[in-house]
Design a protein around this motif. Structure first.
Motif, PDB file in Angstrom:
ATOM      1  N   GLY A   8       0.794  -1.223   0.000  1.00 23.27           N
ATOM      2  CA  GLY A   8       0.000   0.000   0.000  1.00 23.27           C
ATOM      3  C   GLY A   8       0.821   1.265   0.000  1.00 23.27           C
ATOM      4  N   ASP A   9       2.127   1.160   0.318  1.00 22.10           N
ATOM      5  CA  ASP A   9       2.992   2.350   0.325  1.00 22.10           C
ATOM      6  C   ASP A   9       3.156   2.896  -1.087  1.00 22.10           C
ATOM      7  N   LEU A  10       3.302   4.230  -1.178  1.00 23.69           N
ATOM      8  CA  LEU A  10       3.559   4.905  -2.452  1.00 23.69           C
ATOM      9  C   LEU A  10       4.966   5.467  -2.449  1.00 23.69           C
ATOM     10  N   SER A  11       5.651   5.355  -3.590  1.00 19.80           N
ATOM     11  CA  SER A  11       6.980   5.958  -3.714  1.00 19.80           C
ATOM     12  C   SER A  11       6.861   7.442  -4.026  1.00 19.80           C
ATOM     13  N   GLU A  12       7.936   8.155  -3.803  1.00 13.57           N
ATOM     14  CA  GLU A  12       8.049   9.505  -4.357  1.00 13.57           C
ATOM     15  C   GLU A  12       8.157   9.370  -5.878  1.00 13.57           C
ATOM     16  N   PRO A  13       7.896  10.422  -6.648  1.00  6.85           N
ATOM     17  CA  PRO A  13       8.056  10.318  -8.112  1.00  6.85           C
ATOM     18  C   PRO A  13       9.474   9.879  -8.483  1.00  6.85           C
ATOM     19  N   VAL A  14       9.556   8.848  -9.316  1.00 10.46           N
ATOM     20  CA  VAL A  14      10.839   8.260  -9.733  1.00 10.46           C
ATOM     21  C   VAL A  14      11.045   8.553 -11.211  1.00 10.46           C
ATOM     22  N   ARG A  15      12.191   9.121 -11.580  1.00 10.43           N
ATOM     23  CA  ARG A  15      12.476   9.468 -12.971  1.00 10.43           C
ATOM     24  C   ARG A  15      13.141   8.287 -13.678  1.00 10.43           C
ATOM     25  N   THR A  16      12.601   7.900 -14.825  1.00 10.18           N
ATOM     26  CA  THR A  16      13.225   6.915 -15.717  1.00 10.18           C
ATOM     27  C   THR A  16      13.245   7.505 -17.125  1.00 10.18           C
ATOM     28  N   ASP A  17      13.649   6.719 -18.098  1.00 10.25           N
ATOM     29  CA  ASP A  17      13.657   7.189 -19.485  1.00 10.25           C
ATOM     30  C   ASP A  17      12.259   7.541 -19.974  1.00 10.25           C
ATOM     31  N   PHE A  18      11.227   6.978 -19.332  1.00 14.63           N
ATOM     32  CA  PHE A  18       9.857   7.202 -19.792  1.00 14.63           C
ATOM     33  C   PHE A  18       9.211   8.434 -19.173  1.00 14.63           C
ATOM     34  N   GLY A  19       9.646   8.801 -17.992  1.00 15.22           N
ATOM     35  CA  GLY A  19       9.044   9.940 -17.302  1.00 15.22           C
ATOM     36  C   GLY A  19       9.114   9.743 -15.800  1.00 15.22           C
ATOM     37  N   PHE A  20       8.076  10.239 -15.091  1.00 14.09           N
ATOM     38  CA  PHE A  20       8.034  10.138 -13.631  1.00 14.09           C
ATOM     39  C   PHE A  20       6.976   9.117 -13.225  1.00 14.09           C
ATOM     40  N   HIS A  21       7.396   8.143 -12.393  1.00 18.10           N
ATOM     41  CA  HIS A  21       6.500   7.094 -11.917  1.00 18.10           C
ATOM     42  C   HIS A  21       6.174   7.323 -10.444  1.00 18.10           C
TER      43      HIS A  21
END
Length: 633
Positions: free
Chosen positions: A344-357
């Motif tokens: 149920g935990d959410l990550s902070e926005p993570v940057r990859t080649d596709f964008g922010f997850h």
């Protein structure tokens, strides 16, 4: 960006060069993608030099590929110019992908490497096998993976052009009309066998044929080979029993493959960042992702409800990613997912080649490793296999040296390596009953001047990554002319076949003329002794007739007016078929299922993308400053 690429693409370039740019050839045929610093150079592309060493390595690899493919007579001048042209094209594409910021990430490289069968031990990727195979091919891991990144980026370019290719509505309709076309035709077949059986041949004709073409009637040249082959399987018997410490070390090293790794099921909200985005656009996407996270964390909307409300948002993707192991995703994504504490935990926005997850942890399945004693027998087999494979690479290097230093025998190499030679049955240039010796590379080596005329050992022929064979001539029989008596049976069969084919061709023309003059096909077939097939309207992929007949029927020009179109076909069996084409019906949208229409459109678009890729390379060549020194080599 891809549309910009499309706008700059025009023209064609050689299919051969294009084929040599594919990734599998990069694995075995292309060395380094960075200048090696060796002078002099063979070409300069927009100021970047391609060194002589790189050319020589590529040339050597290509010669080996040709030799193993059974090609002996090579136009060296043509090959030289082809290799230099290939290297220039590779450098142009490398420069273009670099300028357009197209790259292959760690995940792509890892996934490709782990998919290669030669790098696997059993059903899993094995790092030691990977490194051993690369050493055998003359690569370090770093050099190979740098080369692979460039090759994957080029492939990404090709795929991007294909993905942005468009097919107009008119072209799509015409394509469907052609592909789903139906043809109503009949096939009238005259068999060769009964015609051949009633032929007669006199002695004068047999003797005349033999005297006119004596060179056609010979017993072929034959060889018996002394064979020495090497593989890890042949070395397993000499591998000893491992110590307990060896097995426990292997157990620790192989826990990921022996057991089940931890998996985490996740969902994500992805805010896409376009290629070439400005810093302001990147920050806007970051803030957008932060906003979505805050909406869920604050309880304003659940993750599922937010996902539904975002459906259709242009730059947002929401979805279930399924169960993931470590190392499958981008490293930043991987670190964030496996850093989440509880479901149920959410990550902070993570940057990859596709964008922010924004990643949500949905479930955790702990990893498990079986007890040591439970897998001990498996570890023994794995250890012994590793030892045999390691010994194989050392033995293969030693084998190359021994057969070169002792060119007049295989016994020295066999004795020093603890192997056994064997002698084959008779074989010819056209092949052998032994599947191992029927390989084109082995036959080319056996009948090479070095082995056949000079009596030397062949060079080691690598059949696959872990199988090497060396041969030498044990016994040789020259080609020997047949006597008339020995050739008689062959000549009789040839003369009967020739006479029967001529008679059948004439009968087929008469049958076709009868239909052309108005005789019904059924009646004409009965009068000529032909079989008749009238399957009704068929599409190109119908299974009612053989592919050979279907292809021929769809090549016949459509009939003019009410008269059928006629064509005669000599089948591979020697039979003759008269095709009576009565009508052609264009395909319609209703004839093709929606999924098939989409697949058809996609294939046509891919073909268009391939043409654009070739055109892009032509455009890059035209715009580049190229100094080609192939003529000086």
């Amino acid at each position: 960006m891809l549309q910009t690429i499309r706008d700059r693409a025009s023209g064609w370039f050689a299919y051969l060069v294009f084929g040599m740019l594919l990734i599998p050839f990069a694995l075995w045929g292309i060395n380094y993608y960075t200048h090696d610093g060796t002078a002099p150079f063979v070409a300069r592309v927009n100021g970047e030099e391609i060194g002589l060493a790189r050319y020589q390595q590529t040339l050597q690899n290509q010669r080996e590929r040709l030799r193993q493919g059974g090609v002996q007579d090579v136009d060296e001048n043509r090959l030289k110019h082809m290799i230099v042209g290939q290297l220039i094209d590779e450098r142009l594409l490398e420069q273009f992908t670099r300028a357009e910021h197209m790259r292959a990430g760690n995940v792509q490289v890892s996934a490709w490497v782990q998919s290669v069968e030669a790098f696997r031990a059993g059903d899993r990727f094995d790092p030691e096998t990977y490194q051993a195979v690369l050493r055998r091919q003359g690569y370090t891991v770093t050099d190979f993976e740098n080369m692979l990144r460039t090759s994957l980026a080029t492939d990404q370019l090709r795929q991007g052009l294909a993905a942005t290719a468009l097919l107009s509505t008119t072209d799509r309709s015409r394509l469907i009309e052609l592909v789903a076309q139906k043809r109503d035709f009949e096939v009238l077949t005259l068999a060769l066998a009964p015609v051949s059986a009633r032929q007669s041949v006199d002695d004068a004709a047999i003797e005349a044929r033999f005297r006119a073409q004596p060179q056609a009637y010979v017993f072929p040249e034959q060889l018996r080979l002394e064979v020495l082959d090497l593989s890890p399987d042949l070395l397993l018997s000499r591998v000893g029993t491992p110590q307990d410490a060896d097995l426990r070390g292997l157990y620790t090293q192989q826990q990921a493959s022996l057991g089940r790794p931890e998996t985490r099921t996740a969902s994500h909200i992805l805010v896409r960042v376009p290629d070439g985005a400005s810093p302001a656009q990147v920050e806007q996407a970051h803030q957008q992702a932060l906003g979505y996270r805050e909406t869920v964390v604050s309880g304003k909307e659940s993750f599922e409800a937010l996902g539904k409300s975002l459906a259709g948002t242009a730059n947002v993707e929401v979805g279930d990613l399924g169960a993931l192991e470590r190392g499958v995703m981008d490293p930043a994504f991987d670190q964030a997912l496996f850093g989440l504490g509880k479901v149920g935990d959410l990550s902070e926005p993570v940057r990859t080649d596709f964008g922010f997850h924004v990643i949500r942890l949905d479930a955790v399945t702990p990893g498990s490793v079986p007890p040591f004693e439970e897998v001990r027998a498996q570890l023994v087999q794995l250890w012994q296999r590793q030892q045999a494979e390691s010994a194989f690479f050392d033995a293969a290097d030693r084998l190359s040296t021994l057969v070169f230093e002792n060119p007049d025998n295989l016994s020295t190499a066999a004795r020093e390596l603890g192997l056994q030679t064997r002698t084959s049955d008779w074989l010819t240039r056209s092949g052998s009953d032994d599947p191992l010796l029927n390989d084109a590379r082995v036959l080319a080596a056996a009948f090479s001047d070095e082995v056949l005329k000079d009596g030397r050992n062949s060079e080691p022929v690598q059949l696959d990554a872990q199988h090497v064979i060396v041969v030498r001539v044990a016994e040789h029989r020259d080609a020997k002319p047949k006597t008339l008596a020995e050739a008689r049976e062959q000549i009789v069969a040839e003369l009967k076949d020739s006479q029967a084919r001529a008679e059948l061709a004439k009968a087929a023309e008469q049958l076709m003329q009868a239909v052309r003059d108005g005789t019904a096909p059924e009646a004409a077939a009965q009068a000529a002794g032909a079989t008749r097939q009238a399957p009704g309207p068929l599409t190109r992929n119908a299974a009612v007739l053989t592919p050979e007949l279907l292809r021929a029927a769809f090549r016949v020009p459509p009939p003019a007016g009410s008269q059928p179109a006629l064509s005669v076909l000599e089948l591979a069996s020697g039979d003759r078929a008269v095709i009576v084409l009565k009508s052609v019906q264009p395909g319609t949208e209703a004839d093709v299922a929606e999924a098939d229409r989409q697949a058809l459109t996609q294939r046509a678009a891919l073909q268009s993308g391939e043409r654009d890729f070739r055109g892009l390379l032509d455009a890059l060549r035209a715009a580049a400053k190229i100094e080609n020194r192939a003529d000086t080599l």
